[in-house]
Design an enzyme around this catalytic site. Structure first.
Site, PDB file in Angstrom:
ATOM      1  CG  ASP A 103      -0.002  -6.338   2.324  1.00  0.00           C
ATOM      2  OD1 ASP A 103       0.696  -5.804   3.210  1.00  0.00           O
ATOM      3  OD2 ASP A 103      -1.086  -5.858   1.951  1.00  0.00           O
ATOM      4  CE  LYS A 106       1.635   0.746   2.408  1.00  0.00           C
ATOM      5  NZ  LYS A 106       0.508  -0.053   1.914  1.00  0.00           N
ATOM      6  CD  GLN A 139      -3.125   0.892   1.242  1.00  0.00           C
ATOM      7  OE1 GLN A 139      -1.917   0.778   1.056  1.00  0.00           O
ATOM      8  NE2 GLN A 139      -3.665   0.819   2.440  1.00  0.00           N
TER       9      GLN A 139
END
Length: 293
Positions: free
Chosen positions: A121, A54, A98
């Site tokens: 997200d 990422k 995460q």
């Protein structure tokens, strides 16, 4: 008949190129460099690789990457304090924590603490609610990637029958909402669905996201259907070692489907690309700019 293979890697490259152009335009026109903050708690090897990828792709797109690698012993309060700090920073447009988190930290509390306008997200209840009522929102990256891949096969999804196998908040539910927004007729199937193979055979587009290796067989698929396989499972090889497979029995499904995503190389590469796209969207929303249709 042999299905067209939907190349997620190639589509992700094209999407990241468009993102890089938009990031450069935001810098030229508004003096803003979109910034993505990624927080990793603990030392899970798979998460480490994912976070590193990422960060690399964020920088390659001309965006700012802020990485926080924190010990597994970190308290929930300390993590929430960090999120509060990132929520108010003007150079951070997107925040991603995460998952999974260590057992002593509530993922629900953490997701709810992220400012909805920075929730790249797409998991905050505010964004989930906006998606459910058909209003603009930041949406989960994997389902967004699935819809983009479906559009590489079908220019117009209007009126198509879509079956989504799986009802998780990460993939199944938001994917169903996104396809509804495309004017599809959507069925969400799951472990309690009666005669699941027959339900799947109705689909023009069959999206499978249940985490059960090789669940969907060739006779579950309507001839010519588009199959989007979100599953990624590690199974033993007869010769020893392991291999990655999806939730669809690819070798037999490819003989029936019209188009199909492989595993790996299908949906997976789109997830990070869509995360970067969400960061651009978040930046534009903050600036009050028009979003592309």
């Amino acid at each position: 008949m042999s299905a067209r293979i939907i190349d997620g890697k190639a589509e992700a490259i094209r999407l990241r190129a468009r993102i890089a152009e938009e990031a450069a335009q935001l810098k030229r026109s508004h003096g803003v460099v979109p910034g993505l903050a990624v927080v990793l708690v603990g030392d899970d090897p798979a998460s480490e690789v994912y976070v590193r990828n990422k960060a690399t792709q964020t920088r390659e797109a001309g965006m700012a990457s802020f990485e926080y690698r924190l010990p597994a012993s970190l308290s929930e309060r300390a993590l929430l304090d960090l999120i509060e700090e990132l929520n108010v920073r003007s150079d951070v447009n997107g925040i991603l924590v995460q998952l999974p988190l260590p057992p002593h930290i509530s993922a629900e509390n953490v997701v709810n603490a992220i400012a909805p306008e920075k929730d790249v997200d797409g998991l905050h209840p505010t964004n989930a609610g906006l998606l459910a009522v058909g209003r603009p929102a930041l949406v989960p990256c994997t389902p967004l990637g699935c819809v983009i891949l479906a559009k590489t096969v079908h220019e117009n999804l209007r009126g198509m029958d879509v079956v989504v196998v799986g009802r998780s908040s990460l993939v199944g539910r938001p994917a169903a909402q996104l396809f509804i927004s495309e004017s599809c007729t959507v069925t969400v199937a799951h472990s309690a669905t009666r005669d699941l193979p027959a339900v799947c055979r109705r689909a023009d587009i069959l999206l499978v996201a249940v985490g059960r290796p090789l669940l969907v067989k060739a006779d579950w698929i309507k001839p010519g259907a588009t199959v989007i396989d979100v599953g990624i499972n590690r199974v033993a090889k007869d010769s020893g070692g392991t291999r990655l497979v999806g939730d669809v029995a690819f070798e037999e499904a490819v003989q029936v489907a019209g188009a199909i995503t492989p595993v790996p190389g299908g949906v997976g590469p789109m997830t990070i690309a869509c995360l970067l796209a969400n960061t651009i969207t978040s930046t534009k929303l903050r600036l009050g700019l028009q979003l592309a249709a």
